[in-house]
Design an enzyme around this catalytic site. Structure first.
Site, short mmCIF file in Angstrom:
data_model
loop_
_atom_site.label_atom_id
_atom_site.label_comp_id
_atom_site.label_asym_id
_atom_site.label_seq_id
_atom_site.Cartn_x
_atom_site.Cartn_y
_atom_site.Cartn_z
N ASP A 157 0.85 -1.19 0.00
CA ASP A 157 0.00 0.00 0.00
C ASP A 157 0.89 1.25 0.00
O ASP A 157 1.80 1.37 0.83
CB ASP A 157 -0.91 -0.01 1.24
CG ASP A 157 -1.93 1.11 1.20
OD1 ASP A 157 -3.04 0.88 0.69
OD2 ASP A 157 -1.62 2.21 1.70
N ASN A 165 -3.08 13.02 -4.08
CA ASN A 165 -4.28 13.51 -4.75
C ASN A 165 -4.65 14.91 -4.30
O ASN A 165 -5.04 15.76 -5.10
CB ASN A 165 -5.44 12.55 -4.50
CG ASN A 165 -5.34 11.27 -5.30
OD1 ASN A 165 -4.80 11.26 -6.41
ND2 ASN A 165 -5.83 10.17 -4.75
N HIS A 170 -5.95 14.43 -8.96
CA HIS A 170 -6.17 13.01 -9.22
C HIS A 170 -5.46 12.54 -10.48
O HIS A 170 -5.10 11.35 -10.58
CB HIS A 170 -7.67 12.73 -9.31
CG HIS A 170 -8.37 12.79 -7.98
ND1 HIS A 170 -8.40 11.73 -7.11
CD2 HIS A 170 -9.03 13.81 -7.37
CE1 HIS A 170 -9.07 12.07 -6.01
NE2 HIS A 170 -9.46 13.34 -6.15
N ASP A 174 -3.11 9.28 -10.65
CA ASP A 174 -3.16 8.19 -11.64
C ASP A 174 -1.77 7.89 -12.19
O ASP A 174 -1.40 6.71 -12.37
CB ASP A 174 -4.10 8.57 -12.78
CG ASP A 174 -5.57 8.58 -12.36
OD1 ASP A 174 -5.87 8.08 -11.25
OD2 ASP A 174 -6.40 9.08 -13.13
N GLU A 200 -5.02 2.38 -3.76
CA GLU A 200 -3.56 2.40 -3.86
C GLU A 200 -2.96 1.11 -3.28
O GLU A 200 -1.82 1.07 -2.85
CB GLU A 200 -2.98 3.61 -3.11
CG GLU A 200 -3.20 3.62 -1.61
CD GLU A 200 -4.49 4.29 -1.18
OE1 GLU A 200 -4.56 4.76 -0.02
OE2 GLU A 200 -5.44 4.36 -1.97
#
Length: 299
Positions: A157, A165, A170, A174, A200
């Site tokens: 993670d 973000n 965002h 990505d 994530e």
């Protein structure tokens, strides 16, 4: 188009030998000799059972064939049977019809294949998704028990991903996920399964591996993520990242796939609580006896 003359076929073990597979399967024209229709029908059966059958249409010329023979040819797999008399315009029309049918079937198969692939693929990273990974984990677990091998379940993670973000948008998030997915893939083996199972969060399944090697791979992933900042439009020098990894080893059949995944999650939370940017293995040992060590400053 492939033309086959049954008179030139070899006989092998009492059966007509099928023609060699063409470079491109497609419309095949087969002629049945009036005095040896049974041989032609055997060949038709061989061709109809080929692995690329769905990529073929077979037009059978059967001059003077009885209705019974024509019916047999259709039952075996012919797309069309022409008993004669033959007319060039009719032959061309039959071929066009079969070609249209073949083209439509190929398009349907491609659409189905793409749909199935999309259903088990994460569209952002191109990795497998949870729908693929969990049944695959069950398969690997069963195989490990049968072979007496170990395997590893790794849940990773990204640390503080929400801040990425919030600060950079965002779209930047990505890009980060795509870069991390590629880095993880580069540091896993070809036979390992890698999936994105959450925002994530990533799952890696490593079959046929010992605990020491699994630890080494997990530590390498942590190091590579830390050492490779992700370039973003507003950060040409790259955004520093870290990742936390939870690891558990299966293989004895004492835990179900769901339990293995839950134990890897527990190890991940332990890594987060310990400061992030590190690997922990379940069961998590006390600090003085920890099997894994801190790999860097937490994110």
């Amino acid at each position: 188009m492939e033309f086959t003359d049954t008179a030139e076929l070899r006989e092998g073990a009492g059966r007509a030998a099928p023609p060699a597979r063409p470079d491109r399967a497609g419309l095949i024209v087969l002629g049945l000799a009036h005095d040896n229709e049974s041989r032609g029908l055997r060949l038709l059966a061989e061709m109809a059972n080929r692995s690329d059958r769905m990529e073929q249409e077979i037009l059978v010329f059967a001059p003077g064939a009885a209705p019974r023979v024509q019916a047999q040819a259709y039952e075996i797999g012919a797309g069309a049977v022409m008993p004669g008399p033959f007319d060039a315009a009719e032959i061309a029309a039959r071929m066009r019809l079969l070609q249209v049918r073949l083209t439509r079937r190929r398009a349907l198969r491609r659409a189905l294949s793409e749909s199935l692939r999309a259903s088990v693929t994460d569209p952002l990273t191109g990795l497998h998704n949870r729908r693929f990974a969990l049944p695959r984990l069950a398969q690997i677990s069963r195989a490990a028990v049968m072979r007496g091998e170990g395997f590893a379940v790794m849940v990773a993670d990204l640390d503080h991903f929400k801040e990425v973000n919030d600060r950079h948008g965002h779209a930047a998030g990505d890009l980060v996920l795509q870069a991390v997915a590629q880095e993880m893939r580069r540091n896993l083996r070809t036979e390992d399964v890698l999936a994105r199972i959450g925002g994530e969060e990533f799952l890696a399944i490593l079959p046929g591996i010992r605990a020491e090697m699994a630890h080494a791979i997990a530590r390498r992933i942590c190091a590579r993520i830390r050492e490779a900042p992700v370039a973003l439009p507003d950060l040409p020098r790259g955004l520093p990242l870290t990742i936390s990894v939870g690891l558990t080893i299966g293989g004895a059949g004492l835990r179900s796939p769901e339990e293995l995944l839950a134990d890897a999650d527990r190890a991940l939370y332990a890594a987060k609580r310990a400061g992030r940017d590190q690997v922990h293995c379940h069961p998590v040992a006390p600090p003085a006896q920890a099997e894994t060590r801190r790999l860097g400053v937490g994110g």
